[in-house]
Design an enzyme around this catalytic site. Structure first.
Site, PDB file in Angstrom:
ATOM      1  N   GLU A  85       3.282   6.964 -10.680  1.00  0.00           N
ATOM      2  CA  GLU A  85       4.339   7.300  -9.739  1.00  0.00           C
ATOM      3  C   GLU A  85       5.617   6.753  -9.975  1.00  0.00           C
ATOM      4  OE1 GLU A  85       2.722   7.416  -5.479  1.00  0.00           O
ATOM      5  OE2 GLU A  85       1.514   5.969  -6.300  1.00  0.00           O
ATOM      6  N   GLY A 104       5.418   3.136   0.006  1.00  0.00           N
ATOM      7  CA  GLY A 104       5.796   4.028  -1.052  1.00  0.00           C
ATOM      8  C   GLY A 104       4.822   4.088  -2.133  1.00  0.00           C
ATOM      9  N   SER A 127       0.925  -1.250   0.051  1.00  0.00           N
ATOM     10  CA  SER A 127       0.023   0.182   0.103  1.00  0.00           C
ATOM     11  C   SER A 127       0.961   1.289   0.117  1.00  0.00           C
ATOM     12  CB  SER A 127      -0.994  -0.039   1.284  1.00  0.00           C
ATOM     13  OG  SER A 127       0.103   0.287   2.353  1.00  0.00           O
ATOM     14  N   LYS A 128       0.317   2.362  -0.022  1.00  0.00           N
ATOM     15  CA  LYS A 128       0.992   3.776  -0.068  1.00  0.00           C
ATOM     16  C   LYS A 128       1.960   3.758   1.113  1.00  0.00           C
ATOM     17  CE  LYS A 128      -1.515   6.330  -3.159  1.00  0.00           C
ATOM     18  NZ  LYS A 128      -0.445   6.085  -4.242  1.00  0.00           N
ATOM     19  N   ARG A 129       1.478   3.392   2.265  1.00  0.00           N
ATOM     20  CA  ARG A 129       2.502   3.194   3.563  1.00  0.00           C
ATOM     21  C   ARG A 129       3.965   2.803   3.050  1.00  0.00           C
ATOM     22  NH1 ARG A 129       2.032  -0.457   7.086  1.00  0.00           N
ATOM     23  NH2 ARG A 129       0.550  -1.749   6.084  1.00  0.00           N
TER      24      ARG A 129
END
Ligand code: GLU
Length: 504
Positions: free
Chosen positions: A266, A260, A256-258
């Site tokens: 992106e 990176g 997840s975004k946690r």
């Protein structure tokens, strides 16, 4: 899942356009692509856009664009067309309705007139049961159906799940998987708005598009029994099916975004090369010999098959990707390749406001020789503008700490004596000759009673405003005689002006 009938293999990637292309979806798409290209089969891109509520408009173009950036191409689908279109599920509504009617006629599906309120109530009542719908409409009489229709209720269509028994399918990566049908819902196939649900549209399309192998994420394993039973209800054979592992972060939690970046866009914006990302994704969950890590695209196509795909979970490690990206930049990209990749990032940082320099021009040659100095040091394209900034601007922001380094035991007096002498020494030769420049500056250091390192650090700081740069003589050669002389003079006048402050 070894393929004997090369050419007959047809696979699909079926992204839902609910946001940017997630790296996990790209991982599955890549495995499909490598498997299919290895067997010279046909890749289909199908956009599963039946869930109109979750649709994110920009992803309709963004997902194909991100796949193309990765070099994952398709033989049928949006843009290229093909004999099994349309390839957007939203354009196939009538097809699903027709097949739903067929199931109803065959006794495998039924109309459900239950209101959302009733369904919510029943769901609550059955909170502790495996299935949340009580099959209320499963056996409605024709008269009851006619009455509900006359009352203006638009029904959904539900699948008549067998009431008992087991369903077993063979996953080509994981082996046999068995489910008890008593735990399975009478799933909705068509919603009351007339749109098919994912499961139904997916099965119909895989059949009508002649898909031979389904390779998808393991989060779809719980749906596989329903899919299999739908195939059986139509009297069709299910394609070969395999579920790949989901990507996890190093903490073994869902990526997840946690952890990176998660979207392909992106990664691109963060200066990752598509070939490095493809290489890295390929070795997550697949391995050739348990040690080789670097594979070109052609090598991957030649070597990739499903017998070496592992069903265990797959860790995505941003640091490892960064290492691999650095490896591609440092060792595998050509200088022209790196220049082409660097240009958008340099332009983004405000360099080349009048347009990128064209190959063959002196500006282009200057840029490539600058990049040659940095090529071995950078890990991401995003580092380039900062790393090379001083080559493109003569406005060096000097600071006393850098120019008159205490660590080098330099003082403003020493520096002010050395800088004009260094300029004279350089003016007497040409910085194009690195060895000669080094010899002359070494001699000068002796004359000034300085250590080589002291003088070289002073010159480095005067030319760049920095203490860490590529090799001094290579950087002087690239800057060129004129810039070197001008910057030594600029550093000297800066120091004269700031002498007091520097001496403090
Ligand atoms: N539309 C589904 C998704 O985006 C496709 C799953 C499948 O490959 O069957 O996850």
């Amino acid at each position: 899942m070894t393929a004997t009938n090369d050419g007959a293999i047809r696979t699909r990637f079926a992204p839902s356009p609910t946001g940017d292309l997630h790296v996990g979806t790209a991982h599955t798409a890549l495995f499909n692509w490598l498997f299919t290209r290895h067997h010279r089969g046909t890749v289909v891109l199908r956009i599963e856009d039946t869930d109109r509520k979750r649709l994110v408009e920009r992803s309709l173009g963004g997902i194909p664009e991100a796949l193309a950036w990765l070099g994952i191409d398709w033989d049928e689908g949006p843009e290229v067309g093909g004999p099994y279109g349309p390839y957007f599920q939203s354009e196939r509504k009538e097809i699903y309705l027709e097949y739903a009617e067929r199931l109803i006629a065959g006794g495998h599906a039924y109309y459900c007139f239950c209101s959302p309120e009733r369904l919510a109530r029943v769901r609550e009542e059955r909170a502790n049961l495996p299935t949340k719908y009580d099959r209320h409409c499963r056996d409605l009489s024709p008269a009851a159906i006619a009455a509900a229709r006359a009352a203006g209720i638009t029904p959904t269509v539900r699948f008549k799940m067998p009431l008992e028994g087991q369903v077993t399918f063979t996953d080509a990566i994981r082996g046999e998987i068995t489910f008890d049908v008593r735990n399975l819902e009478d799933a909705i196939l068509i919603k009351s708005d007339g749109y098919a649900l994912y499961h139904f549209a997916n099965v119909i399309d895989d059949k009508l598009m002649a898909i031979s192998h389904i390779l998808r994420g393991e989060d779809w394993i719980p749906s596989a029994p329903l899919h299999l039973l739908l195939y059986r209800a139509f009297g069709w054979e299910m394609p070969l099916i395999a579920h790949t592992q989901l990507l996890l972060g190093p903490d073994r939690k869902k990526l997840s975004k946690r952890h990176g970046a998660t979207s392909i866009q992106e990664f691109r914006d963060n200066g990752i090369l598509p070939e490095a990302l493809v290489n890295y994704l390929a070795i997550i969950g697949w391995s050739w010999d348990d040690k080789t890590e670097i594979f070109s695209r052609d090598e991957l196509i030649a070597k990739f098959d499903l017998d070496r795909v592992k069903p265990s979970s797959a860790i995505f490690d941003h640091q490892k990707l960064e290492w691999m990206n650095g490896h591609y930049i440092n060792h595998l990209l050509t200088l022209d390749g790196l220049t082409a990749r660097a240009l958008p990032f340099l332009a983004g940082a405000g360099l080349f406001p009048r347009g990128a320099p064209a190959p063959g021009t002196p500006e282009y040659d200057y840029l490539t020789s600058v990049l040659a100095l940095e090529k071995e040091r950078i890990k991401r394209l995003t580092e380039i503008p900062e790393a090379v900034a001083y080559f493109f601007s003569d406005e060096i922001a000097y600071t006393q700490d850098v120019l008159v380094s205490k660590k080098q035991k330099l003082t403003p007096e020493i520096a002010l004596a050395a800088l004009p002498r260094a300029r004279e020494t350089l003016a007497a030769g040409d910085v194009a000759d690195e060895a000669d420049t080094e010899a002359r500056l070494t001699a000068l250091a002796g004359e000034l009673g300085l250590k080589r390192g002291q003088l070289f650090m002073l010159i480095r700081a005067a030319l760049t405003g920095r203490t860490a740069t590529p090799g001094l003589f290579a950087l002087m050669r690239v800057l060129g005689q004129e810039r070197c002389l001008a910057r030594l003079a600029a550093a000297e006048s800066w120091l004269r002006e700031h002498r007091q402050a520097a001496a403090d």
